[in-house]
Design an enzyme around this catalytic site. Structure first.
Site, PDB file in Angstrom:
ATOM      1  N   THR A 186       0.875  -1.049  -0.047  1.00 43.53           N
ATOM      2  CA  THR A 186       0.020   0.073   0.045  1.00 43.53           C
ATOM      3  C   THR A 186       0.734   1.266   0.080  1.00 43.53           C
ATOM      4  O   THR A 186       1.799   1.428   0.818  1.00 43.53           O
ATOM      5  CB  THR A 186      -0.916   0.081   1.437  1.00 43.53           C
ATOM      6  N   ARG A 214     -13.338  -8.737   0.071  1.00 41.97           N
ATOM      7  CA  ARG A 214     -12.499  -8.254   1.054  1.00 41.97           C
ATOM      8  C   ARG A 214     -12.188  -6.928   1.159  1.00 41.97           C
ATOM      9  O   ARG A 214     -11.773  -6.274  -0.083  1.00 41.97           O
ATOM     10  CB  ARG A 214     -11.135  -9.030   1.177  1.00 41.97           C
ATOM     11  N   VAL A 215     -12.036  -6.161   2.073  1.00 41.81           N
ATOM     12  CA  VAL A 215     -11.832  -4.687   2.368  1.00 41.81           C
ATOM     13  C   VAL A 215     -10.699  -4.537   3.327  1.00 41.81           C
ATOM     14  O   VAL A 215     -10.804  -5.261   4.636  1.00 41.81           O
ATOM     15  CB  VAL A 215     -12.716  -3.553   2.225  1.00 41.81           C
ATOM     16  N   GLY A 216      -9.412  -4.027   3.235  1.00 40.67           N
ATOM     17  CA  GLY A 216      -8.417  -4.006   4.258  1.00 40.67           C
ATOM     18  C   GLY A 216      -8.675  -2.675   5.185  1.00 40.67           C
ATOM     19  O   GLY A 216      -9.613  -1.945   4.965  1.00 40.67           O
ATOM     20  N   ASP A 217      -7.417  -2.279   5.807  1.00 40.27           N
ATOM     21  CA  ASP A 217      -7.449  -1.158   6.533  1.00 40.27           C
ATOM     22  C   ASP A 217      -7.328   0.183   5.899  1.00 40.27           C
ATOM     23  O   ASP A 217      -7.685   1.386   6.141  1.00 40.27           O
ATOM     24  CB  ASP A 217      -6.040  -1.267   7.356  1.00 40.27           C
ATOM     25  N   THR A 237       0.660   0.632   6.732  1.00 39.03           N
ATOM     26  CA  THR A 237       0.822  -0.483   5.517  1.00 39.03           C
ATOM     27  C   THR A 237       1.302  -1.709   6.306  1.00 39.03           C
ATOM     28  O   THR A 237       1.623  -1.762   7.419  1.00 39.03           O
ATOM     29  CB  THR A 237       2.048  -0.063   4.542  1.00 39.03           C
ATOM     30  N   GLY A 238       0.795  -2.932   5.377  1.00 40.24           N
ATOM     31  CA  GLY A 238       1.066  -4.142   6.046  1.00 40.24           C
ATOM     32  C   GLY A 238      -0.087  -4.926   6.014  1.00 40.24           C
ATOM     33  O   GLY A 238      -1.063  -4.837   5.262  1.00 40.24           O
ATOM     34  N   MET A 239      -0.304  -5.756   7.057  1.00 39.84           N
ATOM     35  CA  MET A 239      -1.477  -6.670   7.164  1.00 39.84           C
ATOM     36  C   MET A 239      -2.734  -6.043   7.456  1.00 39.84           C
ATOM     37  O   MET A 239      -2.611  -5.635   8.725  1.00 39.84           O
ATOM     38  CB  MET A 239      -1.152  -7.987   7.924  1.00 39.84           C
ATOM     39  N   GLY A 240      -3.549  -5.643   6.685  1.00 39.54           N
ATOM     40  CA  GLY A 240      -4.509  -4.743   7.122  1.00 39.54           C
ATOM     41  C   GLY A 240      -5.548  -5.214   8.259  1.00 39.54           C
ATOM     42  O   GLY A 240      -5.913  -4.402   8.996  1.00 39.54           O
TER      43      GLY A 240
END
Length: 324
Positions: A186, A214-217, A237-240
């Site tokens: 991201t 799916r929606v992340g952070d 950024t990273g694992m949402g």
């Protein structure tokens, strides 16, 4: 009269110097934590130098932080070599390229789009949501309809290279995030302009081969991005999923509000994620932050994270400290 006023002012200054030496005894050397940075500044997650170069050069010309941050992340949205943002992004498990983005202005307003297809610049649609609707977030078909009504053109975002990689993935259908790749790098960007106003933006195509829907952070205000113009801003950024559960960017800003430096705030936010996730060895999470004085910080779980920084016409990559 001029001489009398000069003597009077000099006397007052001398009295102040005599009674409150701590105010004037601060160390303003380059290594001092109290030294105010030169504005403007643009920072972005990872090594997206072209994005910070674009934003920074606009800031140098007097462009607002809001305009600069939008234009900055648009560089990566249009970059076909970046398979984690915008056009050319890696698809979900069904072959759909779906984009998420958000933007925040210095006045506290925010806009966001999630699960948006066929539009190259979701950050610009998010800004339209922020400025032209009573809402903060639009999703899916509604977001696409809104974009088209506002003059955005539909286009196929699945490039030949991304489609080839997806079809190769379908043979095994194995999903295992790679540290510092995560299948989604991201771009989160923060800008502070010459007037000291702060804006931020975050945009992504999300996890490669994610589940449909799916929606992340990244498009979640307070998770992937948060700005409070009285304090500062943060981006993640990273694992949402891990970042969302901690409302990470909001946490970083609140820690700065309570006296932490950007570096200290990012570090504490990561430590909280680590504490709540026994499997933190298996994923990456990172934050960047900037405060009103122009101090900048970044921190991550795993080694290897860095951020791009544009200041004083210089564009550099800053390696961050990490928990592991």
């Amino acid at each position: 009269m001029k001489r009398r006023n000069f003597i009077k002012k000099a006397g007052i200054t001398g009295a102040v110097l005599g009674t409150t030496p701590s105010i004037f005894a601060q160390d303003f050397s380059p290594n001092s934590n109290t030294k105010k940075s030169t504005l403007p500044i643009a920072i972005a997650t990872w090594n997206f130098h072209e994005a910070t170069k674009k934003a920074g050069s606009l800031l140098d010309k007097g462009t607002s932080a809001l305009d600069a941050v939008e234009q900055g992340v648009m560089v990566e949205e249009a970059n076909l070599k970046n398979t984690t943002v915008g056009n050319g992004g890696a698809p979900d498990r069904d072959g759909n390229v779906t984009l998420d983005a958000c933007i925040m202005s210095p006045n506290g307003n925010a806009g966001s789009v999630v699960y948006l297809k066929n539009i190259e610049h979701p950050v610009s649609v998010a800004r339209k949501v922020m400025e032209d609707t009573p809402h903060v977030m639009l999703a899916g078909e509604g977001a696409l309809q809104f974009a088209i009504q506002n003059g955005f053109k539909k286009q196929n975002l699945l490039t030949e290279d991304s489609e080839k990689a997806w079809k190769e993935w379908l043979k095994e259908k194995e999903y295992k995030p790679i540290i510092n790749i995560e299948n989604h790098d991201t771009i989160g960007m923060l800008c502070i302009d010459k007037d000291g106003d702060i804006a931020g933006a975050c945009t992504t195509s999300g996890l490669a081969y994610k589940m449909n829907g799916r929606v992340g952070d990244s498009p979640i205000i307070g998770s992937g991005l948060y700005v409070d113009n009285e304090v500062g801003g943060a981006a993640a950024t990273g694992m949402g999923e891990a970042i969302m559960k901690s409302v990470g960017s909001f946490l970083v800003v609140e820690l700065m509000r309570n006296g932490r430096s950007p570096q200290e705030a990012c570090k504490e936010a990561i430590e909280r994620i680590v504490k709540k996730n026994d499997n933190h060895n298996d994923f990456q999470a990172c934050f960047i932050a900037i405060n009103k004085d122009g101090e900048v910080g970044g921190y991550s779980i795993h080694d290897g994270f860095s951020y791009a920084k544009y200041q004083d016409s210089e564009n550099e990559n800053v390696k961050c400290k990490s928990y592991l």
